[in-house]
Write a protein that holds these residues in place. Structure first.
Motif, short mmCIF file in Angstrom:
data_model
loop_
_atom_site.label_atom_id
_atom_site.label_comp_id
_atom_site.label_asym_id
_atom_site.label_seq_id
_atom_site.Cartn_x
_atom_site.Cartn_y
_atom_site.Cartn_z
N ASP A 1 6.86 -0.54 9.14
CA ASP A 1 6.02 -0.22 10.29
C ASP A 1 4.61 0.12 9.82
N THR A 2 4.53 0.91 8.75
CA THR A 2 3.26 1.25 8.13
C THR A 2 3.37 1.06 6.63
N LEU B 1 0.24 5.22 4.47
CA LEU B 1 -0.27 6.22 5.41
C LEU B 1 -1.02 7.29 4.62
N THR C 1 3.86 -6.26 8.20
CA THR C 1 3.85 -4.87 8.65
C THR C 1 3.10 -4.77 9.97
N LYS C 2 3.43 -3.75 10.75
CA LYS C 2 2.69 -3.49 11.98
C LYS C 2 1.32 -2.91 11.66
N ASN C 3 1.27 -2.00 10.66
CA ASN C 3 0.01 -1.37 10.26
C ASN C 3 -0.05 -1.36 8.73
N SER C 4 -1.03 -2.04 8.17
CA SER C 4 -1.09 -2.12 6.70
C SER C 4 -1.46 -0.79 6.09
N THR D 1 7.86 3.61 6.52
CA THR D 1 6.57 3.73 5.84
C THR D 1 6.79 3.55 4.35
N VAL E 1 -3.02 3.04 7.26
CA VAL E 1 -3.41 3.94 8.35
C VAL E 1 -4.11 5.13 7.75
N HIS E 2 -5.33 5.42 8.23
CA HIS E 2 -6.09 6.59 7.78
C HIS E 2 -5.98 7.68 8.84
N ASN E 3 -5.41 8.81 8.46
CA ASN E 3 -5.26 9.92 9.39
C ASN E 3 -5.86 11.18 8.78
N ASP F 1 -0.45 12.19 6.25
CA ASP F 1 0.73 12.54 7.05
C ASP F 1 0.87 14.07 7.12
#
Length: 374
Positions: free
Chosen positions: A320-321, A324, A365-368, A285, A370-372, A327
């Motif tokens: 990968d991300t 993020l 990237t796999k995920n530009s 990340t 990510v909103h968590n 987190d």
């Protein structure tokens, strides 16, 4: 007109020379191997004529052995230590067994020194410390290599004493193995402040710039920020098992750093940080913005949620991300820290908020993003 030069080969000789040295004078330590030095230097030079304490030949004045008090403690102003080597030292905490301490000093400098294979015998033990109410001190062009179970450079912040405007620049930190301490804590290369919960709002105004961190695996925080108003500029990280971490504090600048390989890039807690122009490549990340137990600059929490941060013009690739946001959601720290010492709730349930993303380039990237935080 050149100052006087004093040739010394013992701590007593150096201490005696220091009592009579004036601006522009130089103390030269004879080449050799030394142990059991404990010298307090309270000399005062000037900006134009600093007082120099140097090795006769760089790399040939070597200190080793057990260290129970600072080998060199600088307490004056405009005094410079240069060309010294510390290797195979065992540092003990009881009486402050630092290799070098700049205590209440102003405009003092440690430059072109080598620290290699020194061992901390107690946890959370640094080898170079800036402490007291010092101002404008500098650690530069030094090499920190293969030190063991230690912190390399610490800016020590207490309730009553804050060294301000320290400059840590153009140093090389490398080949640091994971510490052997419990939960693998206490192995930062650079630590600015020690108590993020109660003292994270103290403003140190430290600048850490143009340093190189290669294979630094001491613990998850290669650099640990636990105070406010600091700058991290143009540092290079390669294959480190750790991150540049805003563990506590606010109003920091993280600009133009490069991260290549390793376990992470930048980790953010706290408010009003600016993260700009960084390059992050080949990481799990790139940038992580964390949940907290509290928010803002006045609430107390073991972690403060990331908020009101600007993330602009960063280039992130092969992750990968990329970014993020959110987190450690609902991470439960019950029983993992002393709530009497650190009065805080124990669950990270406060989401990051007011995060601004502008003109970041995220590729391969796999995920530009990510909103968590929902």
């Amino acid at each position: 007109m050149a100052g006087k030069r004093y040739k010394v080969s013992s701590p007593d000789e150096l201490q005696k020379a220091a009592t009579i040295a004036v601006a522009g004078d130089e103390m030269v330590i004879a080449n050799g191997n030394y142990t059991n030095w404990q010298v307090v230097i309270n000399t005062s030079g000037t900006a134009e004529k600093p007082i120099i304490i140097r090795a006769e030949s760089p790399g040939q004045v070597i200190f080793s052995g057990d260290v129970n008090k600072p080998v060199f403690q600088l307490t004056g102003s405009y005094t410079e230590l240069t060309g010294l080597t510390f290797t195979g030292c065992n540092v003990f905490k009881a009486n402050g067994g630092f290799l070098i301490e700049l205590k209440n000093s102003k405009y003092c400098r440690v430059t072109d020194c080598t620290f290699a294979k020194n061992l901390a015998k107690d946890q959370f033990m640094p080898i170079v410390v800036l402490s007291g109410k010092g101002e404008h001190n500098r650690i530069d062009h030094c090499n920190f290599t293969s030190n063991i179970d230690n912190q390399e450079v610490q800016v020590k912040i207490t309730k009553d004493e804050i060294p301000t405007y320290s400059l840590i620049d153009h140093n090389v930190f490398r080949d640091k193995d994971k510490v052997n301490w419990k939960v693998f804590n206490g192995g930062e290369c650079v630590q600015i402040g020690q108590d993020p919960v109660l003292l994270g709002t103290r403003y140190a105004y430290t600048t850490v710039r143009d340093n190189r961190f290669i294979h630094c695996n001491g613990e998850p925080e290669v650099i640990s920020n636990k105070s406010s108003g600091n700058n991290y500029i143009h540092n290079y990280f390669e294959d480190c098992e750790g991150e540049l971490v805003m563990r506590g504090g606010h109003d920091c600048l993280i600009d133009s750093n490069t991260f290549k390989g390793g376990t992470g890039g930048i980790r953010i807690n706290g408010t009003h940080h600016t993260i700009t122009n960084n390059v992050l490549e080949d990481l799990p990340t790139g940038i992580r913005l964390m949940y907290g137990m509290a928010k803002g600059k006045t609430e107390i929490g073991f972690y403060i949620a990331a908020s009101d941060c600007l993330i602009e013009n960063n280039r992130i690739s092969k992750t990968d991300t990329g970014i993020l946001i959110g987190d450690s959601k609902n991470a439960d720290w019950t029983g993992k820290f002393d709530t009497n010492k650190y009065p805080s709730r124990t669950v990270q349930d406060v989401a990051p908020f007011n995060i601004t993303l502008v003109d970041n380039v995220i590729i391969d990237t796999k995920n530009s993003v990510v909103h968590n935080e929902q």
